[in-house]
Design a protein around this motif. Structure first.
Motif, short mmCIF file in Angstrom:
data_model
loop_
_atom_site.label_atom_id
_atom_site.label_comp_id
_atom_site.label_asym_id
_atom_site.label_seq_id
_atom_site.Cartn_x
_atom_site.Cartn_y
_atom_site.Cartn_z
N GLY A 29 0.81 -1.25 0.14
CA GLY A 29 -0.12 0.11 -0.12
C GLY A 29 0.71 1.21 -0.08
N TRP A 30 1.84 1.14 0.77
CA TRP A 30 2.84 2.40 0.88
C TRP A 30 3.31 2.79 -0.54
N ASP A 85 -7.10 8.11 -0.49
CA ASP A 85 -6.45 6.75 -0.05
C ASP A 85 -7.50 6.19 0.85
N HIS A 106 -8.06 1.96 5.17
CA HIS A 106 -8.33 1.36 6.33
C HIS A 106 -9.71 1.01 6.25
N SER A 138 -5.18 -0.30 0.20
CA SER A 138 -3.99 -1.28 0.66
C SER A 138 -4.75 -2.50 0.90
N SER A 159 -3.20 -4.61 3.24
CA SER A 159 -2.79 -5.05 4.15
C SER A 159 -3.66 -5.05 5.63
N LYS A 160 -4.84 -4.21 5.58
CA LYS A 160 -5.56 -4.03 6.76
C LYS A 160 -6.76 -5.07 6.80
#
Ligand SMILES: Cc1ncc(COP(=O)(O)O)c(C=O)c1O
Length: 444
Positions: free
Chosen positions: A150-151, A250, A253, A281, A283-284
């Protein structure tokens, strides 16, 4: 020296060490001087190591068996604890879901474990192409570029599209990936007050009155990860249109974890398919590393493929990761996804209510991020030590990640947390805070 004098000297030395470890911040070590790039880290390391030795460095911890709701955790000196885990990002508890694990196993059997190339060359696989189409459909966006994290998606979309003469108008609390992408792209960065449309308009007016030739990128998030709050996205897109700017949001989350069908705040605000560029992202909520940029324009994905460095010059998502995320999207959009979001929201509301009942201030609006205020850094660090001892995994956030004096614990709620986990978390924070205040008073 008498025994009593020796003891009191040792006590005051210990108190001095405690005080040193309770003050300062990593910000003190941002600007470094001296010709030797390695030796000039001494002061930072001494300060960090003092905190580590005293159990006041709650960062760099590891879980023994992954991000479960109950975890055994080691701090970076190896001190072990076990307890309820509110420190991992797995909002719908998909990382251990049987169908996700089965999808991962099947992907290994079919593709092996490695993508072995950048998406600009031959790093994509049929499963990553299917994932691109799935996300495009989910967001009514048509085209999607995948990124290894995601970064790198945040950094890549900003740095990939903005040139030195362009402008970036960015919420001042935007994530580091967006800020660092901006810093690498241009010096024309204009930070607007958090979620403040009036300030955003003022910044856009000032830029356009002086410069009608260059591009403007407006950057924000749909759920801010230290404050749990959300901007009015439709109004931001209107402002972007009015000033011939391009909006990037973005959705790291809230995508998957909130909103109708998991569409996050874009869905809640009726903005699916209506924002210029969406970046997110996995990753959450989606049980993997990775990120994406979604757009209506094929020229954007084509351009990013060759000008967003982390897409061009970094290895593509592995087929295993792509298969996991694909399965996660399927679950997110299913009735089971709705049920998981309902469970998660019940935990969130209960946690927030109990923390308030216990006398704490909780930031923002209900979301899987529940930030509870501790206040000054010294008391917050002492609480973090108490929590490690009593068995609660929660991440301390302190200056400069948040404003000075507003240190907080960021609790990240999972769908499979139980009422008991929530009650334990609140009790441990309340006990830890009470004991930390007593400890601090004794140190002064
Ligand atoms: C708002 C936001 N954007 C982007 C990222 C980066 O995502 P990842 O950790 O998947 O690289 C994060 C994660 O910390 C985040 O909070």
């Amino acid at each position: 020296m008498t025994l009593t004098a020796g003891i009191s000297e040792a006590t005051s030395a210990a108190k001095a060490a405690d005080r040193a470890a309770l003050s300062g911040s990593v910000h003190n070590f941002r600007n470094l001087n001296g010709h030797d790039l390695i030796h000039r880290l001494d002061d930072f390391y001494r300060w960090q190591d003092l905190r580590r030795a005293l159990g006041l460095w709650p960062f760099g911890r590891s879980t023994e068996a992954g991000p479960r709701r109950h975890a055994t955790v080691h701090d970076d000196s190896g001190r072990k604890m076990a307890g309820a885990n509110f420190g991992s990002q797995d909002y719908l508890s998909l990382s251990g879901h049987p169908e996700i694990k089965a999808a991962a196993r099947a992907a290994i059997d079919e593709y092996g474990v490695h993508s072995a190339g950048s998406p600009a060359l031959v790093g994509n696989t049929s499963v990553s192409l299917t994932l691109e189409r799935r996300i495009a459909e989910f967001l009514d966006a048509e085209f999607v570029s995948l990124f290894p994290t995601g970064w790198s998606a945040g950094y890549g979309v900003v740095k990939g599209l903005v040139r030195p003469s362009d402008h970036i108008v960015m919420d001042r609390l935007s994530h580091a990936c967006l800020q660092e992408g901006a810093a690498a792209a241009t010096r024309n960065i204009h930070l607007f007050a958090h979620n403040d449309l009036t300030d955003l308009r003022a910044k856009l007016e000032a830029i356009r009155s002086a410069d009608s030739d260059h591009g403007i990128m407006v950057v924000t998030e749909t759920l801010f990860s230290m404050n749990s709050d959300t901007p009015e996205i439709a109004k931001m897109q209107e402002l972007a249109n009015e000033f011939r700017a391009t909006l990037v949001v973005d959705v790291a989350h809230d995508l998957g974890s909130m909103g109708p069908g998991g569409q996050g705040h874009l869905g809640i605000q009726g903005m699916i398919g209506k924002v210029d560029l969406v970046m997110g992202s996995f990753s959450k909520t989606f049980a993997s590393n990775g990120g994406f940029v979604a757009t209506k324009h094929r020229k954007v994905t084509e351009y990013l493929r060759y000008f967003a460095s982390p897409h061009t010059f970094s290895n593509a998502l592995s087929p295993l990761q792509a298969a996991v995320v694909l399965k996660a999207f399927e679950i997110v959009a299913s009735p089971e996804g709705d049920e998981l979001r309902q469970k998660s929201m019940a935990n969130i509301l209960q946690l927030r209510a109990r923390l308030v009942d216990a006398g704490f201030e909780v930031y923002g609006d209900p979301s899987p991020i529940v930030c509870v205020k501790m206040g000054t850094e010294d008391v917050a660090r002492l609480v973090s030590r108490q929590l490690h001892a009593s068995g609660l995994v929660a991440n301390l956030v302190e200056y400069p990640a948040v404003a000075k004096g507003q240190a907080r614990f960021r609790l990240q709620v999972m769908a499979n947390h139980t009422e008991h986990d929530v009650m334990c978390a609140v009790d441990k924070i309340a006990d830890g805070y009470r004991d930390a205040c007593i400890e601090l008073a004794e140190l002064i």
